[in-house]
Enzyme design. Sequence first.
Site, PDB file in Angstrom:
ATOM      1  N   GLU A  21       0.874  -1.171   0.000  1.00 33.28           N
ATOM      2  CA  GLU A  21       0.000   0.000   0.000  1.00 33.28           C
ATOM      3  C   GLU A  21       0.912   1.221   0.000  1.00 33.28           C
ATOM      4  O   GLU A  21       1.402   1.654   1.029  1.00 33.28           O
ATOM      5  CB  GLU A  21      -0.924  -0.012   1.219  1.00 33.28           C
ATOM      6  CG  GLU A  21      -2.005   1.055   1.125  1.00 33.28           C
ATOM      7  CD  GLU A  21      -2.786   1.239   2.415  1.00 33.28           C
ATOM      8  OE1 GLU A  21      -2.401   0.661   3.438  1.00 33.28           O
ATOM      9  OE2 GLU A  21      -3.768   2.000   2.381  1.00 33.28           O
TER      10      GLU A  21
ATOM     11  N   HIS B 260      -5.592   6.083  -1.528  1.00 37.94           N
ATOM     12  CA  HIS B 260      -4.871   7.309  -1.138  1.00 37.94           C
ATOM     13  C   HIS B 260      -4.668   8.175  -2.374  1.00 37.94           C
ATOM     14  O   HIS B 260      -3.549   8.491  -2.762  1.00 37.94           O
ATOM     15  CB  HIS B 260      -3.547   6.958  -0.455  1.00 37.94           C
ATOM     16  CG  HIS B 260      -3.731   6.273   0.858  1.00 37.94           C
ATOM     17  ND1 HIS B 260      -3.761   6.947   2.053  1.00 37.94           N
ATOM     18  CD2 HIS B 260      -3.944   4.963   1.159  1.00 37.94           C
ATOM     19  CE1 HIS B 260      -3.966   6.080   3.045  1.00 37.94           C
ATOM     20  NE2 HIS B 260      -4.082   4.875   2.525  1.00 37.94           N
TER      21      HIS B 260
ATOM     22  N   ASN C 205     -12.370   5.922   2.153  1.00 39.85           N
ATOM     23  CA  ASN C 205     -11.337   6.494   3.012  1.00 39.85           C
ATOM     24  C   ASN C 205     -10.123   6.888   2.184  1.00 39.85           C
ATOM     25  O   ASN C 205      -9.675   6.142   1.327  1.00 39.85           O
ATOM     26  CB  ASN C 205     -10.923   5.494   4.101  1.00 39.85           C
ATOM     27  CG  ASN C 205     -12.074   5.173   5.037  1.00 39.85           C
ATOM     28  OD1 ASN C 205     -12.559   4.052   5.091  1.00 39.85           O
ATOM     29  ND2 ASN C 205     -12.542   6.172   5.747  1.00 39.85           N
ATOM     30  N   ALA C 206      -9.582   8.073   2.482  1.00 41.36           N
ATOM     31  CA  ALA C 206      -8.347   8.557   1.850  1.00 41.36           C
ATOM     32  C   ALA C 206      -8.452   8.594   0.323  1.00 41.36           C
ATOM     33  O   ALA C 206      -7.553   8.193  -0.402  1.00 41.36           O
ATOM     34  CB  ALA C 206      -7.129   7.727   2.282  1.00 41.36           C
TER      35      ALA C 206
ATOM     36  N   ARG D 298     -20.349  17.506  -9.125  1.00 44.23           N
ATOM     37  CA  ARG D 298     -19.779  17.751 -10.448  1.00 44.23           C
ATOM     38  C   ARG D 298     -18.440  17.063 -10.669  1.00 44.23           C
ATOM     39  O   ARG D 298     -17.903  17.092 -11.775  1.00 44.23           O
ATOM     40  CB  ARG D 298     -19.655  19.259 -10.688  1.00 44.23           C
ATOM     41  CG  ARG D 298     -21.002  19.903 -11.011  1.00 44.23           C
ATOM     42  CD  ARG D 298     -20.891  21.396 -11.250  1.00 44.23           C
ATOM     43  NE  ARG D 298     -20.463  22.119 -10.058  1.00 44.23           N
ATOM     44  CZ  ARG D 298     -21.262  22.395  -9.013  1.00 44.23           C
ATOM     45  NH1 ARG D 298     -22.513  22.008  -9.039  1.00 44.23           N
ATOM     46  NH2 ARG D 298     -20.798  23.051  -7.991  1.00 44.23           N
TER      47      ARG D 298
ATOM     48  N   ASP E 171     -15.923  -1.237  10.409  1.00 40.19           N
ATOM     49  CA  ASP E 171     -15.818  -1.140  11.866  1.00 40.19           C
ATOM     50  C   ASP E 171     -16.825  -0.148  12.436  1.00 40.19           C
ATOM     51  O   ASP E 171     -16.865   0.082  13.644  1.00 40.19           O
ATOM     52  CB  ASP E 171     -14.382  -0.758  12.294  1.00 40.19           C
ATOM     53  CG  ASP E 171     -13.938   0.588  11.740  1.00 40.19           C
ATOM     54  OD1 ASP E 171     -14.690   1.193  10.936  1.00 40.19           O
ATOM     55  OD2 ASP E 171     -12.836   1.037  12.098  1.00 40.19           O
ATOM     56  N   GLY E 172     -17.631   0.467  11.558  1.00 35.57           N
ATOM     57  CA  GLY E 172     -18.606   1.447  12.026  1.00 35.57           C
ATOM     58  C   GLY E 172     -17.977   2.799  12.325  1.00 35.57           C
ATOM     59  O   GLY E 172     -18.676   3.725  12.732  1.00 35.57           O
TER      60      GLY E 172
ATOM     61  N   HIS F  17     -14.675   3.956  10.353  1.00 35.34           N
ATOM     62  CA  HIS F  17     -14.043   4.492   9.137  1.00 35.34           C
ATOM     63  C   HIS F  17     -15.065   4.991   8.123  1.00 35.34           C
ATOM     64  O   HIS F  17     -14.817   5.958   7.411  1.00 35.34           O
ATOM     65  CB  HIS F  17     -13.178   3.409   8.467  1.00 35.34           C
ATOM     66  CG  HIS F  17     -11.810   3.300   9.036  1.00 35.34           C
ATOM     67  ND1 HIS F  17     -11.567   2.708  10.245  1.00 35.34           N
ATOM     68  CD2 HIS F  17     -10.603   3.715   8.578  1.00 35.34           C
ATOM     69  CE1 HIS F  17     -10.262   2.760  10.494  1.00 35.34           C
ATOM     70  NE2 HIS F  17      -9.664   3.368   9.510  1.00 35.34           N
TER      71      HIS F  17
ATOM     72  N   ASP G  41      -7.661  -3.796   7.659  1.00 37.08           N
ATOM     73  CA  ASP G  41      -6.666  -2.715   7.799  1.00 37.08           C
ATOM     74  C   ASP G  41      -6.092  -2.763   9.218  1.00 37.08           C
ATOM     75  O   ASP G  41      -5.818  -1.730   9.833  1.00 37.08           O
ATOM     76  CB  ASP G  41      -7.309  -1.348   7.505  1.00 37.08           C
ATOM     77  CG  ASP G  41      -6.301  -0.278   7.113  1.00 37.08           C
ATOM     78  OD1 ASP G  41      -5.138  -0.629   6.847  1.00 37.08           O
ATOM     79  OD2 ASP G  41      -6.666   0.910   7.103  1.00 37.08           O
TER      80      ASP G  41
HETATM   81 ZN    ZN Z   1      -4.684   3.144   3.693  1.00 37.30          ZN
END
Ligand code: ZN
Length: 380
Positions: free
Chosen positions: A131, A195, A219-220, A227, A248-249, A251, A272
Amino acid sequence: MNASAQFAIAADCVFDGETLHHHAAVLVDGGRIAKIMSQADIGVSLAALPQGSWLVPGFVDLQVNGGGDVLFNDAPTAEAIFAIAAAHRKFGTTGLLPTLITDHPEKTAAAIAAVQEAMRREPAILGLHLEGPFLSREKPGVHDVARIRAPTPADLEALTAPRRGARVVTLAPEQVPAGVIERLVAADIRVCLGHSMATYAQTRAALAAGLTGFTHLFNAMRPLESREPGPIAAALETPGCWYGLIADGVHVDPAMLRLALRGLGNPMLVTDAMPPVGGSRMTFRLCGREISVREDRCVTDDGTLAGAFLDMASAVRNCVRLLGLSLPQALRLASVNPAAFLGLEVGRLAPGYRADMVALDPEKVEVQKTWIAGVETSDE
Ligand SMILES: [Zn+2]
């Protein structure tokens, strides 16, 4: 139990990844699933699970940074990988990709070598997930911005060399030169967007170049906007793509997770996970920063999420309790889908597939036992 032996496990309910079989048994031969049959038809020695238990496919986790108080980035060694795998096995994970986040090139080389060695000795290790470091400095999350960089010819040489095991690379498509995604895909690497500040058009171009996955969707990455729909819209409208979800409720809001489940692509649960999962210490250091577990989340001093305090059994449970999925639907997201993304014959209880299995209490969604390649691991 000898991996080459033939044996059968009986359960009140066997979920093979597609179908529920009541009062059934799974016949295992040579570490692989031979067949699912009625308990009455089994001729070999039969071990029965406790009343009410389900036998289900083992979980496959594509994104494991750590566990058992070990962080892969800190210790890219086979021993560290074994400790991480052992920690996650307690929660039903029978196959995983140790995941190295953005780091120096020497760390990447060490991680590649460690996974190759670990795979020779531990079947739970399915390959490697890198990653970074080819990410967007605008969406680093907890990654060290100073170590985010563009790929060099030497990087590509190292990544595409033939190796055993599944390989996943998470990158920001807008940050890599033209041709990089194609080259990685040609080497049988699964390329995921993550990311990233990629626009919708850049994401579509990356999909056309062979990108097939999205790492921790939502996320990220550039958010969904009217638009500029960005990567999230591109993912949700693309049949045949795959997205990792951190259920996980924390993130991702459950409403957004439910939206992802209605997309045309294939959702997959990832943890993660960080070192506290299956460990005893609730603080650790990551890229020189102190991370602590507070209210079931891993955070830096300023509150930035730094991976998750999540195991696969909890992710499955959250899908049932927070998202309203049936248990079989939730189990598929933890087994069938991630295994299919990698193209491996795990994640199902089907003839010929590796006998990676979990005995589960279906009410509490708690793991009772696991088998990897037919070998029971709860007693190790
Ligand atoms: Zn990450």
